[in-house]
Design a protein around this motif. Structure first.
Motif, PDB file in Angstrom:
ATOM      1  N   GLY A  30       0.818  -1.213   0.000  1.00 47.48           N
ATOM      2  CA  GLY A  30       0.000   0.000   0.000  1.00 47.48           C
ATOM      3  C   GLY A  30       0.849   1.259   0.000  1.00 47.48           C
ATOM      4  O   GLY A  30       0.549   2.222  -0.709  1.00 47.48           O
ATOM      5  N   LYS A  33       2.277   1.711  -3.487  1.00 45.25           N
ATOM      6  CA  LYS A  33       1.309   2.283  -4.423  1.00 45.25           C
ATOM      7  C   LYS A  33       1.159   3.793  -4.194  1.00 45.25           C
ATOM      8  O   LYS A  33       1.071   4.563  -5.154  1.00 45.25           O
ATOM      9  CB  LYS A  33      -0.046   1.588  -4.281  1.00 45.25           C
ATOM     10  N   ASP A  59      -1.640  -8.187  -1.484  1.00 50.04           N
ATOM     11  CA  ASP A  59      -2.583  -7.128  -1.127  1.00 50.04           C
ATOM     12  C   ASP A  59      -1.825  -5.953  -0.506  1.00 50.04           C
ATOM     13  O   ASP A  59      -0.621  -6.032  -0.276  1.00 50.04           O
ATOM     14  CB  ASP A  59      -3.681  -7.642  -0.203  1.00 50.04           C
ATOM     15  N   ASP A  60      -2.552  -4.864  -0.243  1.00 52.29           N
ATOM     16  CA  ASP A  60      -1.898  -3.638   0.219  1.00 52.29           C
ATOM     17  C   ASP A  60      -1.200  -3.801   1.564  1.00 52.29           C
ATOM     18  O   ASP A  60      -0.286  -3.051   1.882  1.00 52.29           O
ATOM     19  CB  ASP A  60      -2.908  -2.493   0.294  1.00 52.29           C
TER      20      ASP A  60
END
Length: 79
Positions: A30, A33, A59-60
């Motif tokens: 995350g 990103k 996943d983040d």
């Protein structure tokens, strides 16, 4: 941290890979990103952006460790 880029992400960054220095203190997918969106605003326009860590979608919340293979997987279009 070395990030492999594919498709539109490669076009946005303008190179095949991206090196992020430890001083950036990116610890999760995350955070990666968010950093990418801040440094490459074109990333914000993507409908989706998956991240693979050691060839597995992450996943983040996934923690990023040194020496992992990280790849950005942009959305795929086709018909």
């Amino acid at each position: 941290m070395e990030i492999l880029l594919f498709g539109i992400t490669r076009e946005i960054v303008g190179q095949n890979s991206l090196t992020i220095h430890p001083e950036e203190n990116i610890q999760t997918v995350g955070q990666l990103k968010a950093w990418l969106a801040d440094h490459f605003p074109g990333m914000k326009k993507l409908s989706s952006l998956a991240v693979a860590v050691d060839s597995t979608y992450a996943d983040d919340a996934q923690e990023l460790l040194p020496n992992q293979e990280i790849a950005l997987i942009p959305p795929v279009s086709g018909g």
